[in-house]
Design an enzyme around this catalytic site. Structure first.
Site, PDB file in Angstrom:
ATOM      1  N   LYS A  60     120.850  34.638  62.018  1.00 21.94           N
ATOM      2  CA  LYS A  60     121.619  34.005  60.942  1.00 21.94           C
ATOM      3  C   LYS A  60     122.013  34.974  59.820  1.00 21.94           C
ATOM      4  CE  LYS A  60     121.867  29.505  61.979  1.00 21.94           C
ATOM      5  NZ  LYS A  60     123.100  28.697  61.919  1.00 21.94           N
ATOM      6  N   SER A 322     116.875  33.848  69.664  1.00 16.70           N
ATOM      7  CA  SER A 322     117.623  33.790  68.408  1.00 16.70           C
ATOM      8  C   SER A 322     116.773  33.780  67.147  1.00 16.70           C
ATOM      9  CB  SER A 322     118.526  32.551  68.405  1.00 16.70           C
ATOM     10  OG  SER A 322     117.745  31.376  68.512  1.00 16.70           O
TER      11      SER A 322
END
Length: 520
Positions: A60, A322
């Protein structure tokens, strides 16, 4: 579920934005690493894109920083606001700190504390609002308008998507042989959209596969309906992907360029966390392990030919790990569900005769299978109901065999897929047995190894009836058993002498207040 790509959506503008994303003074180019254990089990090459190695342990940072680099001087002076279930919040916080911009972050109350604390450490003002991302986002948008703060969207923004798309750019550059398929977690869809836009432009033969939790499958539902829908129910176990509606921009890219969407259960995600740990020693968060859970399901649903299995030039499958922002206290639940997610633990309820030696006879019926849990409490003089966990290698083969073997001599109920049994009953088996007047209870410890419980029961013998029994294989070095016995008054003095001869560490717990209050 497979979806046919539509008429091509122009990708050149997206690729140009991805190539010009100047994020590398803060974000890192993460490696692609081999996953030898998973490759061996899948019988084909598997590699991981390690976004858990970013400064905030999540991809992110890419999108948040790229978006904030586009702010005008006036916007930077006013400050920014964001809503996030955790990782985007950290991206905004570290980017704001790096650019000397004030920031406010709205997070759901259900956000893991490890993420909340990390955001605060970077200097952002944090407010906890609502139970879901959508509730937090609604509040943040209202506050943005009220205080004239620039809202940094976590996924439905072109610059955010371009930042996430740098993951795809790195994958194509880093892989000596382009992957056959790239598996990506899907929450709002920013990462999926960015990677799909870049990869499908430069290597259209590479499959792009999105992976969603069954409890938050907003993209799959949107593709089926051919429009974005709002999920009526939303599970929050996978907090990083708990979004009721796929983003508008991500949906437009996904409906043209995503080849397939796979949904996975929480148990499958827990199993994938273990898979990642075994190959990397990284503990991924649930959203971080989505892609690996999807990869495993894809391989299961798409078996290879013998020629493919033995090919030395086979293109790898790539999963993007992720994120790794996991609350430590969630590991107990995840560990508990991992064996079930891998199909490696059967749970059965078995009725056995209430008489000395029944436990041992039952264990003999199981043969050499490893027992993971054994719960029993005396109920009546005729029959005992036992809750048993049994380790399996391959569910499709082992479970029918276990049930068939036990059904020869016992009444058996398969509870392997019973949520109540897995979540609650295993901790509630027991209760009081008021009619027992001569019960004494003991704790035993013995070295844990395959067959150790059977060895313990053989040593214990059949001198006294067992009235209570609890054992759980926790993966520790020592097995721990809690046992109750009905011992006639005339034999009370022989108990300790008998147990001393067994060679196991033991402690009597008959006067323990926990036993006195809840079990006796």
């Amino acid at each position: 579920m497979l979806f046919k790509p539509r008429q091509a959506l122009a990708l050149e503008p997206w690729v140009r934005s991805i190539l010009t994303a100047a994020i590398y003074d803060l974000a890192q180019e993460t490696p692609v690493t081999n996953a030898p254990n998973l490759s061996r089990r899948m019988a084909r090459p598997v590699v991981f894109k390690r976004e858990d190695l970013q400064p905030i342990f999540s991809f992110k940072i890419r999108g948040a920083y790229n978006r904030m680099l586009q702010l005008s001087p006036e916007q930077r002076l006013a400050g920014v606001i964001a809503a996030s279930a955790g990782n985007h919040a950290q991206g905004v916080a570290i980017a704001a700190h790096h650019l000397n911009i004030s920031s406010v972050v709205i997070m759901p109350k259900t956000t893991p504390t490890i993420k909340v604390d990390a955001v605060r450490r970077w200097g952002s003002q944090v407010e906890l609002i609502g139970d879901t991302f959508d509730q937090a986002a609604e509040y943040a948008l209202n506050l943005s308008n009220e205080k004239k703060l620039e809202f940094i969207h976590p996924y439905d923004d072109a610059h955010v998507i371009a930042g996430q798309g740098t993951v795809g750019m790195e994958i194509i550059r880093q892989c000596a042989q382009p992957p056959a398929a790239i598996f990506l977690p899907v929450g709002g869809g920013g990462l999926l959209a960015g990677v799909a836009a870049y990869v499908k432009y430069v290597r259209p033969d590479v499959k792009i596969i999105g992976v969603e939790p069954e409890e938050a499958a907003s993209l799959q539902e949107a593709l089926i309906a051919d429009e974005r829908i709002i999920l009526k129910k939303l599970g929050i176990f996978v907090d990083g992907a708990a979004v009721r509606q796929i983003g508008k921009l991500p949906f437009e890219i996904a409906r043209h360029w995503v080849d397939e969407v796979i949904t996975v259960s929480n148990d499958e995600i827990c199993a994938a966390i273990k898979d990642i740990f075994e190959d990397t020693r990284c503990i991924a968060e649930p959203a971080g392990a989505l892609s690996v859970a999807g990869l495993k399901k894809y391989v299961k649903n798409n078996p290879q030919s013998t020629e493919e299995i033995h090919s030395t030039t086979q293109a790898p499958l790539l999963a993007v790990v992720s994120g790794a922002n996991m609350n430590f206290d969630r590991l107990r639940y995840i560990s508990e569900r991992t064996e079930l997610g891998e199909g490696r633990e059967a749970i059965v309820a078995v009725s056995i005769p209430e008489k000395p030696g029944s436990f041992r006879a039952f264990c003999r019926a199981l043969g050499k299978r490893n027992i993971t849990e054994f719960n029993y409490r005396y109920s009546d003089e005729k029959e005992a109901h036992v809750y048993v966990g049994i380790q399996m290698s391959k569910r499709i083969i082992d479970l029918p065999e276990i049930l068939k073997t036990l059904a020869i001599d016992y009444a058996v109920v398969d509870l392997t897929d019973n949520e109540i049994a897995k979540l609650h009953i295993r901790h509630l088996v027991g209760g009081r047995a008021a009619q027992l007047t001569n019960e004494r209870v003991f704790r035993f410890e013995f070295p844990e190894r395959p067959g150790a419980l059977m060895d313990f029961l053989e040593a214990l013998g059949e001198q006294w009836s067992i009235t209570l029994f609890h054992y759980r294989n926790h993966g520790a070095a020592y097995g721990r058993v809690f046992v109750g016995f009905s011992i006639p008054n005339s034999e009370q003095k022989d108990v300790n002498q008998h147990f001393d001869k067994l060679g196991f560490e033991y402690w009597e717990e008959t006067s323990n207040p926990a036993y006195q209050l809840f079990v006796r």
